[in-house]
Design a protein around this motif. Structure first.
Motif, PDB file in Angstrom:
ATOM      1  N   LEU A 260       1.560   2.329 -12.906  1.00 42.48           N
ATOM      2  CA  LEU A 260       1.195   3.423 -12.015  1.00 42.48           C
ATOM      3  C   LEU A 260       2.178   4.559 -12.218  1.00 42.48           C
ATOM      4  O   LEU A 260       3.386   4.326 -12.359  1.00 42.48           O
ATOM      5  CB  LEU A 260       1.301   2.923 -10.573  1.00 42.48           C
ATOM      6  N   LEU A 261       1.671   5.780 -12.276  1.00 42.21           N
ATOM      7  CA  LEU A 261       2.540   6.949 -12.284  1.00 42.21           C
ATOM      8  C   LEU A 261       2.071   7.931 -11.227  1.00 42.21           C
ATOM      9  O   LEU A 261       0.899   7.937 -10.832  1.00 42.21           O
ATOM     10  CB  LEU A 261       2.528   7.629 -13.656  1.00 42.21           C
ATOM     11  N   ALA A 262       2.989   8.759 -10.779  1.00 41.88           N
ATOM     12  CA  ALA A 262       2.660   9.761  -9.769  1.00 41.88           C
ATOM     13  C   ALA A 262       2.010  10.973 -10.433  1.00 41.88           C
ATOM     14  O   ALA A 262       2.506  11.475 -11.436  1.00 41.88           O
ATOM     15  CB  ALA A 262       3.928  10.191  -9.024  1.00 41.88           C
ATOM     16  N   GLY A 263       0.901  11.424  -9.869  1.00 41.35           N
ATOM     17  CA  GLY A 263       0.257  12.651 -10.325  1.00 41.35           C
ATOM     18  C   GLY A 263       0.400  13.713  -9.251  1.00 41.35           C
ATOM     19  O   GLY A 263      -0.306  13.687  -8.243  1.00 41.35           O
TER      20      GLY A 263
ATOM     21  N   ALA B 231      -2.923  -2.901  -2.767  1.00 34.91           N
ATOM     22  CA  ALA B 231      -3.950  -1.882  -2.475  1.00 34.91           C
ATOM     23  C   ALA B 231      -3.344  -0.513  -2.769  1.00 34.91           C
ATOM     24  O   ALA B 231      -2.735   0.115  -1.901  1.00 34.91           O
ATOM     25  CB  ALA B 231      -4.420  -1.981  -1.025  1.00 34.91           C
ATOM     26  N   THR B 232      -3.535  -0.063  -4.002  1.00 38.59           N
ATOM     27  CA  THR B 232      -2.916   1.205  -4.402  1.00 38.59           C
ATOM     28  C   THR B 232      -3.600   1.711  -5.673  1.00 38.59           C
ATOM     29  O   THR B 232      -4.552   1.108  -6.156  1.00 38.59           O
ATOM     30  CB  THR B 232      -1.403   1.016  -4.638  1.00 38.59           C
TER      31      THR B 232
ATOM     32  N   SER C 266      -3.391   5.108 -11.757  1.00 38.56           N
ATOM     33  CA  SER C 266      -3.408   3.990 -12.692  1.00 38.56           C
ATOM     34  C   SER C 266      -3.809   4.507 -14.070  1.00 38.56           C
ATOM     35  O   SER C 266      -4.455   5.544 -14.188  1.00 38.56           O
ATOM     36  CB  SER C 266      -4.384   2.911 -12.221  1.00 38.56           C
ATOM     37  N   PRO C 267      -3.468   3.784 -15.126  1.00 39.51           N
ATOM     38  CA  PRO C 267      -3.790   4.284 -16.473  1.00 39.51           C
ATOM     39  C   PRO C 267      -5.271   4.223 -16.834  1.00 39.51           C
ATOM     40  O   PRO C 267      -5.676   4.858 -17.806  1.00 39.51           O
ATOM     41  CB  PRO C 267      -2.954   3.393 -17.401  1.00 39.51           C
ATOM     42  N   ASP C 268      -6.081   3.495 -16.075  1.00 40.25           N
ATOM     43  CA  ASP C 268      -7.516   3.468 -16.378  1.00 40.25           C
ATOM     44  C   ASP C 268      -8.340   4.211 -15.327  1.00 40.25           C
ATOM     45  O   ASP C 268      -9.570   4.246 -15.408  1.00 40.25           O
ATOM     46  CB  ASP C 268      -8.027   2.033 -16.555  1.00 40.25           C
ATOM     47  N   GLY C 269      -7.668   4.809 -14.330  1.00 37.34           N
ATOM     48  CA  GLY C 269      -8.373   5.598 -13.336  1.00 37.34           C
ATOM     49  C   GLY C 269      -9.049   4.798 -12.245  1.00 37.34           C
ATOM     50  O   GLY C 269      -9.793   5.354 -11.433  1.00 37.34           O
ATOM     51  N   LEU C 270      -8.790   3.489 -12.175  1.00 39.98           N
ATOM     52  CA  LEU C 270      -9.364   2.632 -11.140  1.00 39.98           C
ATOM     53  C   LEU C 270      -8.256   2.135 -10.224  1.00 39.98           C
ATOM     54  O   LEU C 270      -7.129   1.905 -10.674  1.00 39.98           O
ATOM     55  CB  LEU C 270     -10.084   1.424 -11.752  1.00 39.98           C
ATOM     56  N   PRO C 271      -8.552   1.958  -8.940  1.00 36.60           N
ATOM     57  CA  PRO C 271      -7.507   1.448  -8.041  1.00 36.60           C
ATOM     58  C   PRO C 271      -7.219  -0.027  -8.276  1.00 36.60           C
ATOM     59  O   PRO C 271      -7.975  -0.732  -8.957  1.00 36.60           O
ATOM     60  CB  PRO C 271      -8.119   1.661  -6.649  1.00 36.60           C
TER      61      PRO C 271
ATOM     62  N   ALA D 213       0.861  -1.188   0.000  1.00 36.20           N
ATOM     63  CA  ALA D 213       0.000   0.000   0.000  1.00 36.20           C
ATOM     64  C   ALA D 213       0.896   1.236   0.000  1.00 36.20           C
ATOM     65  O   ALA D 213       0.743   2.130   0.826  1.00 36.20           O
ATOM     66  CB  ALA D 213      -0.933  -0.011   1.214  1.00 36.20           C
ATOM     67  N   GLY D 214       1.822   1.250  -0.944  1.00 34.92           N
ATOM     68  CA  GLY D 214       2.863   2.273  -0.957  1.00 34.92           C
ATOM     69  C   GLY D 214       2.552   3.495  -1.781  1.00 34.92           C
ATOM     70  O   GLY D 214       3.465   4.264  -2.101  1.00 34.92           O
ATOM     71  N   GLY D 215       1.287   3.690  -2.164  1.00 36.54           N
ATOM     72  CA  GLY D 215       0.950   4.870  -2.950  1.00 36.54           C
ATOM     73  C   GLY D 215       1.747   4.930  -4.232  1.00 36.54           C
ATOM     74  O   GLY D 215       1.917   3.922  -4.934  1.00 36.54           O
ATOM     75  N   SER D 216       2.290   6.104  -4.540  1.00 37.57           N
ATOM     76  CA  SER D 216       3.029   6.289  -5.793  1.00 37.57           C
ATOM     77  C   SER D 216       4.340   5.524  -5.838  1.00 37.57           C
ATOM     78  O   SER D 216       4.954   5.396  -6.901  1.00 37.57           O
ATOM     79  CB  SER D 216       3.284   7.786  -6.021  1.00 37.57           C
ATOM     80  N   TRP D 217       4.778   5.012  -4.698  1.00 34.82           N
ATOM     81  CA  TRP D 217       6.008   4.214  -4.643  1.00 34.82           C
ATOM     82  C   TRP D 217       5.720   2.714  -4.805  1.00 34.82           C
ATOM     83  O   TRP D 217       6.636   1.901  -4.797  1.00 34.82           O
ATOM     84  CB  TRP D 217       6.741   4.470  -3.326  1.00 34.82           C
TER      85      TRP D 217
END
Length: 415
Positions: free
Chosen positions: A267-270, A375-376, A356-361, A249-253
């Protein structure tokens, strides 16, 4: 008692720890920082069942290209030859269509409504205060184009059973008579709520530690050992940690953490910015979203928090002051009496939304490891979806039927 290691102490990791602890697991959180400035600290604090349309939607590509030539625009993808960016971009393009939006609406509605319900339960339990207010959110617009777009959102929301209402400019002013408003109208997202994120996270950390959850700060995971279809242990420097189950559950990392186990998590950081301005007059009662400007405005703790922008790219510590100026300059166009100054850099908060590239977690177990849950990837809705994600993570580990279907959130959906 089964043991769980959660890698990441942001909103998703903390909420997962809460529900796992309540389910009887022995929980340890390994957090690379000191928990004082996670992405959710500077969040607009909005709980948003209204947001059932993912970032990857029709029109975002064309709009994004236009915005790339404006240094003050609310959305920007930094051009790069990075393989990760190219791969993310291709996946985004494939998902930015009406079919994807249609398929995503029910999963996003369900997880958002579950999360709001859990926030309501936490507020009623009064284990700690976090400024939970159910006044909805006002999506203000100044143009006929935005009005038409929002009217379509309202029609779809009603099909989904989500409470929204179109308001005239006069009706907007009647709701907040002390606030000078210059708009064509608004949609009142009556289904929504808001909290004070800083208070929520600090209160949750204190609650978890009082209940025996081990939260270990400044422990960055730099090695993961696997055997067959199981994670055996993780390392933070020379320290070795073992558990029965693991949660990333490391978020952008999260991509770099997952990479230590040979996994790819697209995943990319926004990057987003926010700042606070004291508001002793208490003129604003209901949080606002500014449709054309893509800016969030939330009254909280005797101040107003202004936030916005989405810079997709590599994680960095550079403050793009023009993006912040774009936020500042948009405010008086909607609220003529609110004229915040451009804040000093020391007063500007920024954080990285895991996009995420599709906007879903991503929520669930992957095929490769039987004792690892991902979980990210919650983008701008990490705070809003935190409790629901935590509850779902606990149900995954308990191997019970989850409250909602997880198929749309599969970590393997791009593999």
């Amino acid at each position: 008692m089964a043991s769980v290691i959660i890698i990441g102490g942001g909103i998703i990791g903390l909420c997962s720890a809460k529900f796992l602890n309540e389910a009887g697991f022995e929980v340890t959180i390994l957090e690379k920082g000191d928990l004082t400035d996670s992405c959710s600290f500077g969040n607009a604090g909005m709980i948003v069942p209204s947001h059932f349309i993912p970032l990857a939607a029709p029109g975002m590509v064309q709009q994004g290209i236009k915005w790339m030539f404006n240094s003050k625009s609310p959305f920007y993808v930094k051009p790069s030859l990075s393989a990760d960016l190219l791969s993310w971009g291709i996946k985004f393009l494939k998902n930015a269509n009406a079919g994807h939006v249609e398929r995503s609406a029910v999963p996003l509605r369900d997880i958002s409504l579950l999360s709001k319900k859990l926030y309501e339960e936490m507020d009623s339990q009064k284990a700690f205060e976090f400024g939970f207010v159910k006044k909805g959110i006002l999506m203000f617009y100044k143009t006929e184009k935005a009005a038409e777009e929002e009217a379509h959102v309202v029609d779809k929301a009603r099909e989904l059973g989500i409470d929204m209402e179109v308001l005239s400019a006069a009706e907007c002013r009647a709701l907040q008579p002390d606030l000078n408003i210059d708009v064509l109208g608004a949609v009142h997202y009556r289904c929504d709520a808001h909290i004070y994120p800083n208070q929520f996270i600090n209160g949750l950390v204190d609650l978890l530690e009082s209940r025996g959850v081990k939260i270990l700060r400044n422990r960055e995971v730099n090695k993961i050992e696997v055997s067959g279809n199981n994670l055996n242990c993780v390392y933070t420097g020379n320290e070795k940690w073992t558990a029965d189950q693991y949660v990333i559950a490391g978020g952008s990392w999260s991509p770099s953490i997952a990479g230590l186990a040979g996994l790819k998590v697209p995943l990319l950081a926004g990057k987003g910015y926010s700042f606070m301005v004291k508001e002793p007059e208490n003129r604003m009662k209901i949080p606002a979203l500014l449709a054309e400007a893509r800016v969030a405005v939330t009254p909280m703790n005797g101040s107003i928090r202004y936030g916005g922008t989405m810079e997709i790219g590599k994680i960095n510590n550079h403050i793009n002051i023009n993006r912040v100026k774009g936020i500042v300059e948009s405010i008086p166009r909607y609220f003529p009496d609110l004229n915040p100054d451009v804040p000093a850099e020391k007063d500007i908060w920024y954080g990285f939304r895991p996009s995420s590239p599709d906007g879903l977690p991503y929520i669930g177990r992957g095929r490769k490891y039987s004792n690892l849950t991902i979980a990210t990837g919650h983008g701008m809705m990490g705070l809003s979806l935190g409790p629901a994600t935590g509850r779902l993570v606990s149900q995954i580990l308990l191997e019970v039927q989850p409250d909602i279907s997880l198929s749309a959130f599969s970590p393997d959906r791009f593999s």
